[in-house]
Design an enzyme around this catalytic site. Sequence first.
Site, mmCIF file in Angstrom:
data_model
loop_
_atom_site.group_PDB
_atom_site.id
_atom_site.type_symbol
_atom_site.label_atom_id
_atom_site.label_comp_id
_atom_site.label_asym_id
_atom_site.label_seq_id
_atom_site.Cartn_x
_atom_site.Cartn_y
_atom_site.Cartn_z
ATOM 1 N N LYS B 83 5.315 3.926 -0.080
ATOM 2 C CA LYS B 83 6.494 3.259 0.499
ATOM 3 C C LYS B 83 7.759 3.850 -0.117
ATOM 4 C CE LYS B 83 8.264 -1.495 1.189
ATOM 5 N NZ LYS B 83 8.025 -2.925 0.850
ATOM 6 N N SER B 158 7.936 -5.858 4.912
ATOM 7 C CA SER B 158 8.719 -4.645 4.954
ATOM 8 C C SER B 158 7.903 -3.371 4.747
ATOM 9 C CB SER B 158 9.808 -4.699 3.875
ATOM 10 O OG SER B 158 9.219 -4.714 2.580
ATOM 11 N N SER B 182 5.604 -8.785 1.771
ATOM 12 C CA SER B 182 5.849 -7.456 2.352
ATOM 13 C C SER B 182 4.663 -6.505 2.342
ATOM 14 C CB SER B 182 7.032 -6.780 1.650
ATOM 15 O OG SER B 182 8.240 -7.244 2.204
#
Lengths: 494, 491
Positions: B83, B158, B182
């Site tokens: 990420k 996210s 997330s």
Amino acid sequence: MSARPPRLVVGVEVHVQLATRTKAFCACPVEFGAEPNALCCPVCLGHPGALPTLNRGALAAAVRAGLALGCAVAPRGAVRWDRKNYFYPDLPKGYQITQYDHPLCENGALALSDGTRVRIRRAHLEEDTGKSSHAGDGETLVDFNRCGVPLLEIVTEPDLGSAAAVEEYLRLLRDRMILAGASSCSMEKGEMRCEPNVSLVRGDGSSTGISELKNLNSFAAVRAAVAFEAKRLEEGPWHPAGAAPPRTTYGWDDAGGRTILQRTKETAADYRYFPEPDLPDLPAEALAGFVAEGRAALAAADADRSAAAGRARAEAVRLGLAADQADLLLVRDLTGGRFAAALAAAEGAGAPAAEAGPALAGWFLGPLAGWVNGRGGDWAALRASAGDLAAALGLQRTGKATAQVVKEHLLAGEWPGTGGDPAAFLAGRGLLGGAGEEAVRAACAEVVAANPDVVAKIRAGKTAARGALVGQVMKRMRGTADPGAVNRILDGLL
Amino acid sequence: MAGGLPLHALPAAALRDRIASREVSAEEAARHFLDRIARLDGGIGAFLRVDAEGALRSARASDARLDAGGAPRPLEGVPVAVKDNLNVEGLPTTCASRILEGFVAPRDATAVARLRAAGAVILGKTNLDEFAMGSSTENSAFGPTRNPRDPSRVPGGSSGGSAAAVAAGFAPLALGSDTGGSIRQPAALCGILGLKPTYGRVSRSGLVAFGSSLDQVGPLCRTAADAALALSVIAGRDPMDATSLALEAPAASLAEGGLRGMRVGVVKEHLEGEGLEPAVKAAVEAAVGVLRAGGAEVREVSLPRSGDGIAVYYLVATSEASSNLARFDGVRYGLRVEGRDLAGMYEETRDRGFGTEVKRRILLGTFALSAGYADAYYQRALRVRRLIADDLDRAFREVDVLVGPTAPTVAFPLGEKIEDPLAMYLCDVFAVTANLAGIPAVSVPCGADPAGLPAGFQVMAPALREDAALRAAAAVEAAGLLPAALPGAFA
Ligand SMILES: [Zn+2]
């Protein structure tokens, strides 16, 4: 107006730089005078993803400092870290890690010589900011070397009532910090920054606003600024008892000898303090080891200092030094051992202690102290060795150089910064060996001839005027004449 | 050679074994995944940056190591997606924000460094909601990521890029971060498994902070065994993070051991919650049935303060974020937009650099911490946060794990909630509990709605009991409630 003069009320905030090898929350070294931005890393530059980790050395130094001020350590049971949020280019993270409502140390006190007890409200650990400088072209440059260096903020109650008391408190505070090994408190290097809060209070409880004084770079400046501000505040305006007096920041203009308005705080800034989530609380138990070690270190330092004071007293008697000279040179050791070394060298070269002691003490506290202060106050600048100084004393003792020549031409000139054989240095300038009888006689004759009015006064019985003639002869001889010989020759001529 | 499964359909552990046994080289594996990304990611947008050169370099290093007779490491040659709020040395860290324009990470995040040390091959950086603020990966300055199950829908967020990358077979394993769901919510919406470890299990060093007291790095993958393997690599004390726990990493066998004697609490408030889609509810009930049938003792448990979770979460997370994001000021790195003066430079930089949602949260957090409001908002939120943790402590005296839906809905169409922040915030209504209490939680697929959109089953466990959560998840996974095959175009 009240009949009695208003009372001066001063509290002081001091930031002391803790003596650690590395910064408070990262591993960057702490050094003075390095190239700008040579001492920083992702943590102290506030890079994304970087996290603070506590330097246990800073914590230990802060605990020792608190103990040396008689504070309770972690009286609330835990030490907590908080973020103080504000934007400024020298604050990389947009917040400063500090301690808001759980300071490391609280409720200490220092006693002044007149018995005044100066209460210390709190002492907390925090990180320093970087240093902004504004270039001429409107650009702002920032040096982050200082950013993250551990500071202890020490806050007193408003217990100080005169500029002299403020200075005494600060000297005492510095002495305690040095004793505790918590800070070297060099004001020139910014390791001790003092901000007195000054106001006047009248008998009816009315008071002036509170002036927060900044940019004070020496004890003399602190004393002068507090005295100046106390005088300035007498003009008011006065605020009734019970009203919160306004706080105003003033800078100190050392050259102009006056305070300069910086800003008025209309509303308290909102720093949005909240607990620093990146650093766990330190429970009191975790601090117990630091406190025990700190107490032991302080006790040892106190014992060392008492022993040193005892030795210094005996040494002062042997050398015939005055009490204040002995205190400065032997107890507080202002010269970092240089006096003792020069004394040993002089004694080794055959000078009697009772002669070498006072002479060298006079040099170190007189011309050499002046020379060092003119170069940033660091005795390391003195390059004349103990042997060089002993040799200089030898020249004076054997009459090869007069005391005046040594003082004015050797100790106050370039020689302290270079060292080397003092005889060669003076010989190269024609100042060695004392002046010959012929030269002195000629100078005396010239002075007598040039000052008939003075000569007349002396002959009329005003013998005090004779000093003026001696002085002129010495000046002509650049201090190389022996004052005894000058007097003898003048006696003959008059 | 095991079956005919293509490399991209294999779990990480199986791929590692094939590389370790030299059936396939690490370089071949890396090229396989890089080729897929090049061919297929155009329609998904999982990656913000692919580092083909770096990946091939580490893959060849793995092969050289094995050639030289070196012992294969736990993730030898396994491609991993990271990420883009985690630092990878030499690559930009963008956080899907314009404000970090030009910033290149000077060193690896600890979790990334540990992956590398275990032999993993870093493929690149995945998309996210800007600064991890969002539940759909639509708040990215570089465009949204799409759900491989249905590209007209969001992947969740996210960590939507990481979830989509695993779901599309672009990587068997990805790192995400979980501040309020997330990792778990996008795992649920993409039909994969996601683990948020105990707070302090995994170092946050090198993770760009959002809500520092909530953030935790964790794996997204296909199986509970892979999650345990990844955790055993990335967890453990790190001197660079003072909040990391002074514990060794747990063993890779964490997910093994079955359901024997396990007491399972079904969270009443989560299963009866408003807005829970019937298909999700049915899937969760099926998973509970699997646990019961597998020998677990199942009962209903109440967490009375569940309803306060979202409010508390949005006060704590935004307060911390308002401070954490202050460093993006244009002074030292990233975007700088000149202004009339210093304040103008700050304003212009932050106005152009941050997106709408980030600004909204900075404003919320600044307000919640302001003098005169902090008592009513931030301080009160801290008190309720403790009460929520107390609720969980009480519940865990009676049960070993707490279960329910990960998110109230299946993946929703792009654009559906982007104009309605409150609806978006409610995506994480069940997930935030674990972050507020600092406990571990897993999301594991438990079925799909009639359109084939996956639902996620959340298993929460007491602090440091990732083993219990993963064992329960492994049992649900083994029941095959969601077809294991990769979706349509990605098979
Ligand atoms: Zn540093």
